[in-house]
Design an enzyme around this catalytic site. Structure first.
Site, mmCIF file in Angstrom:
data_model
loop_
_atom_site.group_PDB
_atom_site.id
_atom_site.type_symbol
_atom_site.label_atom_id
_atom_site.label_comp_id
_atom_site.label_asym_id
_atom_site.label_seq_id
_atom_site.Cartn_x
_atom_site.Cartn_y
_atom_site.Cartn_z
ATOM 1 N N HIS A 296 0.750 -1.297 -0.083
ATOM 2 C CA HIS A 296 0.011 -0.025 -0.095
ATOM 3 C C HIS A 296 0.969 1.363 -0.097
ATOM 4 O O HIS A 296 1.879 1.306 0.766
ATOM 5 C CB HIS A 296 -0.792 -0.111 1.074
ATOM 6 C CG HIS A 296 -1.926 -0.892 1.205
ATOM 7 N ND1 HIS A 296 -2.379 -1.910 2.421
ATOM 8 C CD2 HIS A 296 -2.739 -1.731 0.249
ATOM 9 C CE1 HIS A 296 -3.139 -2.784 2.029
ATOM 10 N NE2 HIS A 296 -3.530 -2.485 0.934
ATOM 11 N N LEU A 469 4.111 0.404 4.489
ATOM 12 C CA LEU A 469 4.847 -0.684 5.111
ATOM 13 C C LEU A 469 4.074 -1.984 5.055
ATOM 14 O O LEU A 469 4.107 -2.437 6.201
ATOM 15 C CB LEU A 469 5.372 -0.194 6.390
ATOM 16 C CG LEU A 469 6.022 1.169 6.509
ATOM 17 C CD1 LEU A 469 6.227 1.529 8.015
ATOM 18 C CD2 LEU A 469 7.455 0.926 5.994
ATOM 19 N N HIS A 470 3.392 -2.044 4.026
ATOM 20 C CA HIS A 470 2.691 -3.570 4.049
ATOM 21 C C HIS A 470 3.278 -4.403 2.713
ATOM 22 O O HIS A 470 2.377 -4.831 2.199
ATOM 23 C CB HIS A 470 1.138 -2.909 3.798
ATOM 24 C CG HIS A 470 0.755 -2.399 4.742
ATOM 25 N ND1 HIS A 470 -0.563 -1.534 4.692
ATOM 26 C CD2 HIS A 470 0.721 -2.053 6.113
ATOM 27 C CE1 HIS A 470 -0.818 -0.916 5.951
ATOM 28 N NE2 HIS A 470 -0.161 -1.085 6.828
ATOM 29 N N PRO A 471 4.465 -4.552 2.708
ATOM 30 C CA PRO A 471 4.828 -5.519 1.574
ATOM 31 C C PRO A 471 4.373 -6.851 1.796
ATOM 32 O O PRO A 471 4.419 -7.267 2.979
ATOM 33 C CB PRO A 471 6.213 -5.430 1.658
ATOM 34 C CG PRO A 471 6.642 -5.281 3.219
ATOM 35 C CD PRO A 471 5.642 -4.272 3.686
#
Length: 588
Positions: A296, A469-471
């Site tokens: 995101h 910070l949603h890999p």
């Protein structure tokens, strides 16, 4: 540490902590956790004080500090990605926002062959099993799990004005975004307890560290898997300058969307062309390793505040001792909140079946990492498309485990993504322009009113956006040719003794923060790995915007009231009802 274990878990982050707890519950089973970061010392306020969340990012003691290759659609910018360098992984440095995503996310997973038991009905009991929700359990929420959740109070004047503004824009309140209806606005759940961060390590690992069959080793950097044919037999790792080997019946990779594909490729699992180019001999051909990478992206819409009601004064350094003492001794005060206490979910167009935009409201104008704080009072919303069709990749470029992999997300690379970016900015401006916020609004300071056309919005996003910070999704579950993990067992296709349990196995990213889905996957995976009887699916009703379900749970008397909507408007519909506001936001 012994020489052989039943299970070696590579990564003591979110998923690894949960698996360590569940797998070691059988005293006859030996479990070793190898965590490359350090311990999460209880006296460390930068880990455990919620308000300190901005300080670990970029700090080499807490953050692995990854960054992307130059992103071609963002002017060649490299986007920084903070990853937790401490036990508990990123759950020890994240924003503590607990969001499951929409039930439709999991039904979307289940639509792929072999994924049928990953629909929401099968996932819900695992969400409930892991939670202790302070507000109490119900058909949608748990009340006896290791993860303690507090609801954000969101009672400050700015939060109340924001919620009222959302209602004025046509978006109602919802009782619980993690419950019956995600769509709408409400205070948010946070993984905090007694005013402190409740990371995966505190929830799952710390209570069981005295189990004799569980060993946890920090500062242990795994460099290779070891093999006998296509069976994984153990791992090699370095610790404090010395090299070690440990054998295992099962190795479970829990390194996350970056480290899991990196270790697979270093060990010869992946696309043969990629491996050979990096100087690694191929062992198991799986072209999907490192592909399908998702995230995101977000921007901050910031406004200056007319009234002195933001939390800006608390950023002054001379107040830090008071904040720390109040938090340490009273479990309260400014330090005890992550300040992301509320927000909401909406649909920005009529083509989506469930929300594609999440709002995080913050009663201050400041960047996520604490840099460049506004000198005056302010407020902001964090926004970005939740279900982007952008796909990236992560691959090794060297056989040396110490060389960072090449990471590219391809942010803003698709027509749909660019269209939705314009929609989400206009939708946010539409809400922030409502009368409820007028007494506080001294004007937009970022990006500013001069950014109004579609082209100007996209240019600003390319220049200013940061990762949320949603890999995820870089070693996806499934049965097609690009799948890496078997959804019925979490085994890596074409191997024995090797499994993956972390965000990399998501087929597609969920439409909210990913910590809660990662923990659900770990809980469900624990049963698949041990062969335990899976929890029975729970066909609990949830809201659907197509009108097939009422606005409130069936039987709720509010469904009979004259103002209870059965379908929430999209941003485009709401804006059409208020053309003056469309002009304010730069709409067509």
């Amino acid at each position: 540490m012994k020489k052989r274990y039943d299970y070696v878990i590579v990564g003591g982050g979110s998923a690894g902590s949960a698996l360590a707890n569940r797998l070691s519950a059988d005293p006859a089973t030996s479990v070793l956790v190898l965590e490359a970061g350090r311990a999460d010392f209880l006296l460390d306020p930068l880990v455990h004080m919620p308000a300190a969340l901005m300080f670990p990012a970029g700090n080499p003691l807490y953050d692995w500090a990854y960054e992307t290759d130059p992103e071609p659609y963002m002017g060649g910018r490299r986007v920084k990605h903070a990853r937790g360098k401490v036990l508990g992984g990123s759950s020890s440095i994240n924003g503590m926002i607990f969001q499951r995503g929409n039930p439709g996310d999991y039904d979307r997973w289940a639509a792929s062959p072999g994924m049928e038991e990953w629909d929401f009905a099968h996932c819900l009991p695992y969400f409930r099993r892991m939670e202790t929700r302070r507000a109490g359990a119900n058909a949608w929420r748990g009340g006896a799990g290791p993860l303690h959740l507090d609801r954000g109070p969101a009672t400050s004047p700015l939060f109340q004005a924001f919620f009222e503004a959302a209602a004025q824009a046509g978006y109602p309140h919802t009782d619980d975004v993690n419950g019956y209806r995600q769509e709408g606005f409400a205070p948010f759940d946070r993984n905090t307890r007694h005013g402190s961060r409740w990371s995966a390590a505190r929830a799952y690992l710390r209570p069981v560290r005295d189990r004799r069959n569980l060993d946890v080793t920090t500062l242990a950097y795994v460099t290779r898997l070891t093999w006998s044919g296509t069976r994984v037999t153990g791992v090699n790792f370095s610790r404090l300058g010395r090299y070690h080997h440990v054998e295992a019946d099962e190795v479970i990779l829990c390194g996350g969307a970056f480290n899991t594909p990196q270790l697979l490729e270093l060990s010869g699992v992946g696309d043969p062309g990629v491996l050979q180019a990096a100087g690694v001999r191929p062992r198991v051909e799986l072209p999907g390793v490192g592909e399908n990478l998702q995230d995101h992206l977000e921007v901050y819409l910031q406004h200056e505040c007319l009234q002195p009601v933001s939390i800006a004064p608390w950023l002054r350094m001379w107040k830090a001792p008071y904040i720390g003492a109040q938090w340490l001794f009273l479990d309260s005060g400014v330090g005890a909140s992550n300040h992301f206490e509320g927000g909401g979910f909406i649909r920005t167009n009529d083509d989506v079946a469930y929300p594609n935009l999440q709002f995080h409201f913050l009663p201050i104008a400041v960047r996520y990492d604490g840099s460049a704080p506004a000198s005056k009072h302010g407020y902001q919303v964090h926004i970005g498309p939740m279900n982007s069709d952008v796909r990236g990749r992560i691959h090794i470029t060297s056989p040396d485990a110490g060389v960072r992999p090449s990471i590219l997300f391809n942010y803003l690379s698709t027509e749909r993504d660019r269209r939705e970016w314009v929609e989400v900015v206009r939708a946010a401006r539409h809400i922030l322009a409502q009368p409820a916020l007028a007494p506080f609004d001294a004007g937009e300071i970022s990006p500013g009113p001069e950014v109004s056309s579609d082209e100007e919005i996209l240019r600003w996003v390319a220049q200013d956006a940061e990762t949320a910070l949603h890999p995820s999704c870089s070693a996806k579950m499934g049965t097609d040719d690009m799948s890496v993990v078997d959804p019925s067992s979490m085994r890596v296709h074409g191997t024995q003794g090797l499994r993956v349990v972390d965000a990399s196995v998501f087929p597609t990213i969920t439409n909210a923060n990913i910590y809660a889905p990662v923990m659900m996957v770990a809980e469900k995976a624990a049963d698949l790995i041990t062969g335990s009887t899976p929890l029975a699916p729970e066909h609990t009703p949830v809201f659907k915007a197509d009108g097939s379900m009422p606005a409130y749970p069936p039987g709720d008397p509010r469904n009979n009231s004259w103002d209870a909507p059965t379908e929430l408007p999209s941003a485009a519909q709401a804006e059409a009802q208020h053309p003056a506001l469309a002009r304010h936001t730069g709409g067509a």
